[in-house]
Design a protein around this motif. Structure first.
Motif, PDB file in Angstrom:
ATOM      1  N   THR A 112     -28.773 -11.996  -3.833  1.00 38.96           N
ATOM      2  CA  THR A 112     -29.458 -11.687  -5.093  1.00 38.96           C
ATOM      3  C   THR A 112     -28.536 -10.968  -6.076  1.00 38.96           C
ATOM      4  O   THR A 112     -28.980 -10.568  -7.148  1.00 38.96           O
ATOM      5  CB  THR A 112     -30.695 -10.808  -4.829  1.00 38.96           C
ATOM      6  OG1 THR A 112     -30.283  -9.609  -4.154  1.00 38.96           O
ATOM      7  CG2 THR A 112     -31.704 -11.538  -3.961  1.00 38.96           C
ATOM      8  N   PHE A 113     -27.259 -10.831  -5.719  1.00 46.18           N
ATOM      9  CA  PHE A 113     -26.336 -10.094  -6.586  1.00 46.18           C
ATOM     10  C   PHE A 113     -26.222 -10.714  -7.968  1.00 46.18           C
ATOM     11  O   PHE A 113     -26.467 -10.054  -8.986  1.00 46.18           O
ATOM     12  CB  PHE A 113     -24.946 -10.023  -5.930  1.00 46.18           C
ATOM     13  CG  PHE A 113     -23.850  -9.677  -6.908  1.00 46.18           C
ATOM     14  CD1 PHE A 113     -23.841  -8.446  -7.540  1.00 46.18           C
ATOM     15  CD2 PHE A 113     -22.838 -10.584  -7.209  1.00 46.18           C
ATOM     16  CE1 PHE A 113     -22.835  -8.113  -8.441  1.00 46.18           C
ATOM     17  CE2 PHE A 113     -21.842 -10.264  -8.113  1.00 46.18           C
ATOM     18  CZ  PHE A 113     -21.839  -9.032  -8.720  1.00 46.18           C
ATOM     19  N   PHE A 114     -25.848 -11.994  -8.057  1.00 44.25           N
ATOM     20  CA  PHE A 114     -25.641 -12.600  -9.366  1.00 44.25           C
ATOM     21  C   PHE A 114     -26.926 -12.686 -10.194  1.00 44.25           C
ATOM     22  O   PHE A 114     -26.894 -12.409 -11.396  1.00 44.25           O
ATOM     23  CB  PHE A 114     -24.977 -13.973  -9.237  1.00 44.25           C
ATOM     24  CG  PHE A 114     -23.473 -13.901  -9.325  1.00 44.25           C
ATOM     25  CD1 PHE A 114     -22.841 -13.420 -10.458  1.00 44.25           C
ATOM     26  CD2 PHE A 114     -22.688 -14.291  -8.256  1.00 44.25           C
ATOM     27  CE1 PHE A 114     -21.462 -13.331 -10.541  1.00 44.25           C
ATOM     28  CE2 PHE A 114     -21.299 -14.217  -8.318  1.00 44.25           C
ATOM     29  CZ  PHE A 114     -20.689 -13.732  -9.472  1.00 44.25           C
ATOM     30  N   PRO A 115     -28.068 -13.072  -9.614  1.00 40.38           N
ATOM     31  CA  PRO A 115     -29.292 -13.045 -10.429  1.00 40.38           C
ATOM     32  C   PRO A 115     -29.563 -11.673 -11.041  1.00 40.38           C
ATOM     33  O   PRO A 115     -29.932 -11.572 -12.212  1.00 40.38           O
ATOM     34  CB  PRO A 115     -30.377 -13.454  -9.424  1.00 40.38           C
ATOM     35  CG  PRO A 115     -29.665 -14.328  -8.447  1.00 40.38           C
ATOM     36  CD  PRO A 115     -28.304 -13.707  -8.304  1.00 40.38           C
ATOM     37  N   GLN A 116     -29.391 -10.603 -10.242  1.00 37.45           N
ATOM     38  CA  GLN A 116     -29.628  -9.261 -10.774  1.00 37.45           C
ATOM     39  C   GLN A 116     -28.620  -8.902 -11.860  1.00 37.45           C
ATOM     40  O   GLN A 116     -28.985  -8.377 -12.915  1.00 37.45           O
ATOM     41  CB  GLN A 116     -29.546  -8.231  -9.642  1.00 37.45           C
ATOM     42  CG  GLN A 116     -30.758  -8.208  -8.728  1.00 37.45           C
ATOM     43  CD  GLN A 116     -30.601  -7.148  -7.653  1.00 37.45           C
ATOM     44  OE1 GLN A 116     -30.253  -7.448  -6.520  1.00 37.45           O
ATOM     45  NE2 GLN A 116     -30.844  -5.900  -8.000  1.00 37.45           N
ATOM     46  N   PHE A 117     -27.352  -9.161 -11.580  1.00 36.87           N
ATOM     47  CA  PHE A 117     -26.324  -8.803 -12.553  1.00 36.87           C
ATOM     48  C   PHE A 117     -26.486  -9.588 -13.851  1.00 36.87           C
ATOM     49  O   PHE A 117     -26.440  -9.031 -14.951  1.00 36.87           O
ATOM     50  CB  PHE A 117     -24.932  -9.048 -11.966  1.00 36.87           C
ATOM     51  CG  PHE A 117     -23.829  -8.952 -12.980  1.00 36.87           C
ATOM     52  CD1 PHE A 117     -23.504  -7.734 -13.549  1.00 36.87           C
ATOM     53  CD2 PHE A 117     -23.152 -10.085 -13.395  1.00 36.87           C
ATOM     54  CE1 PHE A 117     -22.504  -7.640 -14.504  1.00 36.87           C
ATOM     55  CE2 PHE A 117     -22.146 -10.003 -14.353  1.00 36.87           C
ATOM     56  CZ  PHE A 117     -21.822  -8.777 -14.911  1.00 36.87           C
ATOM     57  N   LEU A 118     -26.689 -10.906 -13.745  1.00 39.47           N
ATOM     58  CA  LEU A 118     -26.807 -11.732 -14.942  1.00 39.47           C
ATOM     59  C   LEU A 118     -28.052 -11.385 -15.744  1.00 39.47           C
ATOM     60  O   LEU A 118     -28.042 -11.435 -16.978  1.00 39.47           O
ATOM     61  CB  LEU A 118     -26.799 -13.208 -14.553  1.00 39.47           C
ATOM     62  CG  LEU A 118     -25.468 -13.708 -13.978  1.00 39.47           C
ATOM     63  CD1 LEU A 118     -25.637 -15.077 -13.342  1.00 39.47           C
ATOM     64  CD2 LEU A 118     -24.393 -13.744 -15.047  1.00 39.47           C
ATOM     65  N   ASP A 119     -29.121 -11.021 -15.055  1.00 40.89           N
ATOM     66  CA  ASP A 119     -30.335 -10.598 -15.761  1.00 40.89           C
ATOM     67  C   ASP A 119     -30.060  -9.352 -16.601  1.00 40.89           C
ATOM     68  O   ASP A 119     -30.586  -9.199 -17.715  1.00 40.89           O
ATOM     69  CB  ASP A 119     -31.453 -10.328 -14.756  1.00 40.89           C
ATOM     70  CG  ASP A 119     -32.780 -10.042 -15.439  1.00 40.89           C
ATOM     71  OD1 ASP A 119     -33.299 -10.957 -16.123  1.00 40.89           O
ATOM     72  OD2 ASP A 119     -33.293  -8.908 -15.321  1.00 40.89           O
ATOM     73  N   SER A 120     -29.201  -8.469 -16.095  1.00 45.97           N
ATOM     74  CA  SER A 120     -28.867  -7.247 -16.837  1.00 45.97           C
ATOM     75  C   SER A 120     -28.031  -7.531 -18.080  1.00 45.97           C
ATOM     76  O   SER A 120     -27.919  -6.673 -18.961  1.00 45.97           O
ATOM     77  CB  SER A 120     -28.107  -6.273 -15.918  1.00 45.97           C
ATOM     78  OG  SER A 120     -26.757  -6.691 -15.732  1.00 45.97           O
ATOM     79  N   GLN A 121     -27.439  -8.730 -18.161  1.00 48.24           N
ATOM     80  CA  GLN A 121     -26.544  -9.061 -19.270  1.00 48.24           C
ATOM     81  C   GLN A 121     -27.186  -9.947 -20.341  1.00 48.24           C
ATOM     82  O   GLN A 121     -26.532 -10.329 -21.308  1.00 48.24           O
ATOM     83  CB  GLN A 121     -25.298  -9.752 -18.723  1.00 48.24           C
ATOM     84  CG  GLN A 121     -24.487  -8.909 -17.745  1.00 48.24           C
ATOM     85  CD  GLN A 121     -23.979  -7.637 -18.380  1.00 48.24           C
ATOM     86  OE1 GLN A 121     -23.151  -7.662 -19.273  1.00 48.24           O
ATOM     87  NE2 GLN A 121     -24.490  -6.497 -17.937  1.00 48.24           N
ATOM     88  N   LYS A 122     -28.453 -10.297 -20.148  1.00 48.33           N
ATOM     89  CA  LYS A 122     -29.106 -11.236 -21.078  1.00 48.33           C
ATOM     90  C   LYS A 122     -29.061 -10.750 -22.523  1.00 48.33           C
ATOM     91  O   LYS A 122     -28.692 -11.506 -23.432  1.00 48.33           O
ATOM     92  CB  LYS A 122     -30.561 -11.474 -20.658  1.00 48.33           C
ATOM     93  CG  LYS A 122     -30.741 -12.414 -19.505  1.00 48.33           C
ATOM     94  CD  LYS A 122     -32.181 -12.887 -19.368  1.00 48.33           C
ATOM     95  CE  LYS A 122     -33.132 -11.753 -19.083  1.00 48.33           C
ATOM     96  NZ  LYS A 122     -34.492 -12.249 -18.778  1.00 48.33           N
TER      97      LYS A 122
END
Length: 489
Positions: free
Chosen positions: A87-97
């Motif tokens: 779930t690392f990339f989904p969480q990180f990318l969500d923070s960058q939206k």
């Protein structure tokens, strides 16, 4: 005012994802003057080497046709809040939206007083940037598309999980099987990606996969001649968006640089120059792949048992077990530095017929006539590179969808020899040296069926991308669709 069409690409900031997106963009603009491309490079503090890697790729592009916007947003989730690697990339990318959206809006505002204005005719997601792209597409009133960096069989798998599928049940029944339209045979549960066998990972991935069906078109980094059955299952499905096979999309010039000096690369290539044709086993396991010390010793034993085989072994140091990190090159590849991992005297006993090293320009190594076999993690980029250069693979998957790729290559396509198709890096299982040596002999069989098929597929790959080829024509079809969905006239 001159108005031109612009396509925005938003890839995952990962070493395996950036090269095909950037190479696709290069090929797209080389085949049409109807589009320019903007690529969003999302910076990640968790793997700072990716920043220099992406910059080296960007430097190889025509700045008049391909523009880069670098984004480093606040609100980055702390490492301790990330529950699993899946779930690392989904969480990180969500923070960058929000940061991505604001950066693109700021770029649009800069053009307001210019004599040349671009209209965003599409926003293209990578496999895990769909949520970011959905928001940006809505803000810019532009259709969305998907660049899928793996094979058609895996895409078919993701799009066709039965509603009753339960990750925990599949994880507890590794020998159970599941059918997907893109595969000719049933797939054992043990070949499914680890993220799909975890409830949280499966739910997070399904969020993205649900958006796949909503895009206006899918770009697949594969070619029809390689995946006839899988492609037919996708193209023939009226419930899916149009699928365009545009592969193989490869960084054949090795323009992405990762932590090695030109002198060390020159030393490796010079060593290859001195080896006979098709004599070297090349061993490389991707930017994230690494082994336990116990497995390293067994590989070393296998290489000594295969005493007639030359080898080039890319060996990287595992990150700390706590938290997230990337494997890195060892400080030194010497007897004193590696004796504890490879066994006392290994480098001395194999001197002359083998070399242990850090990161190498993989495409250049595979292109070298001395390389006759590739022990690989079966990442899709590596698979396409090996097929392009006609080098057969010994399949030793590590993580991600690589178990599926290995199973597919060995069982369905007959394009690889199997080491362990269900091997998972995180499980810590050890393949014994005797098996390593035996499988290497199968790999290097100069008259084997796998080698013959790989040579044929190499020719098919090269035909696909030249004018009149299936993938070449797919670019034109994609451009026509983009301009139809958002005309600029």
């Amino acid at each position: 005012m001159t108005i031109t069409a612009e396509l925005i690409m938003i890839p995952i900031p990962a070493i395996g994802h950036l090269p095909p997106v950037i190479e696709f963009s290069k090929r797209l603009i080389s085949q049409t003057n109807r589009l320019s491309v903007t690529i969003v490079l999302i910076r990640t503090p968790y793997a700072p080497e990716i920043e220099s890697f992406s910059d080296s790729l960007a430097a190889s592009c025509d700045p008049d046709r391909i523009k880069f916007i670098r984004v480093s947003g606040p609100n980055i989730p702390p490492l301790e809040s990330i529950k699993s690697a899946h779930t690392f990339f989904p969480q990180f990318l969500d923070s960058q939206k929000n940061a991505v959206r604001e950066a693109l809006l700021a770029d649009r505002a800069k053009q307001s007083g210019s004599s040349v204005s671009t209209v965003v005719v599409g926003v293209v997601a990578d496999i895990l940037t769909t949520a970011v792209v959905e928001e940006v597409g809505r803000e810019l009133e532009a259709p969305t598309y998907l660049f899928f960096p793996s094979c058609g069989a895996v895409l078919s798998m993701l799009l066709s999980f039965p509603a009753e599928f339960q990750p925990a049940v599949a994880a507890g029944d590794p020998d159970g099987e599941i059918f997907f339209p893109g595969f000719a045979s049933h797939v054992p549960h043990r070949m499914l990606p680890a993220t799909i066998l975890e409830e949280e990972g499966y739910a997070a991935l399904n969020e993205h996969v649900g958006r796949f069906r909503e895009v206006k078109g899918i770009l697949l980094n594969s070619y029809e001649e390689l995946e006839a059955h899988a492609v037919e299952s996708l193209v023939g499905n009226s419930l899916l968006p149009p699928v365009f096979c545009v592969g193989p999309v490869l960084d054949l010039k090795g323009q992405g640089k990762l932590g090695r000096t030109s002198s060390s690369i020159e030393k490796i290539m010079t060593w290859l120059d001195d080896q006979p044709r098709d004599s070297v086993v090349f061993m490389c396991f991707g930017s994230v792949g690494s082994f336990s010390d116990a497995q390293l010793k067994e590989i070393a034993i296998g290489l000594e048992l295969a005493e007639d085989r030359r080898f080039l072994w890319v060996m990287r140091e595992s990150p700390p077990k706590e938290g997230f990190g990337m494997p890195k090159d060892y400080i030194a590849y010497s007897e004193s530095a590696l004796a504890g991992r490879l066994g006392e005297g290994f480098l001395e006993r194999t001197e002359g017929r083998g070399m242990v090293c850090g990161w190498v320009p993989q495409a250049a190594v595979l292109a070298h006539e001395a390389v006759g076999g590739f022990v690989s993690h079966c990442g899709w980029n590596s698979t396409l590179e090996s097929l392009w250069h006609g080098v057969p693979v010994l399949a030793w998957p590590m993580y991600g969808e690589q178990q599926m790729n290995a199973f597919y290559l060995v069982t369905e396509l007959g394009l690889a020899v199997e080491m362990r198709a269900d091997y998972r890096m995180e499980e810590g299982k050890v393949v014994k040296g005797e098996e390593v040596a035996r499988k290497m002999e199968l790999l290097m069989d100069g008259e084997g069926e796998v080698r013959r098929k790989v040579k044929e597929m190499s020719k098919a790959a090269r035909r696909a991308v030249v004018e009149g080829g299936s993938s070449f024509d797919a670019y034109g079809g994609f451009v026509d669709l983009v301009m139809k969905n958002k005309p600029i006239d």
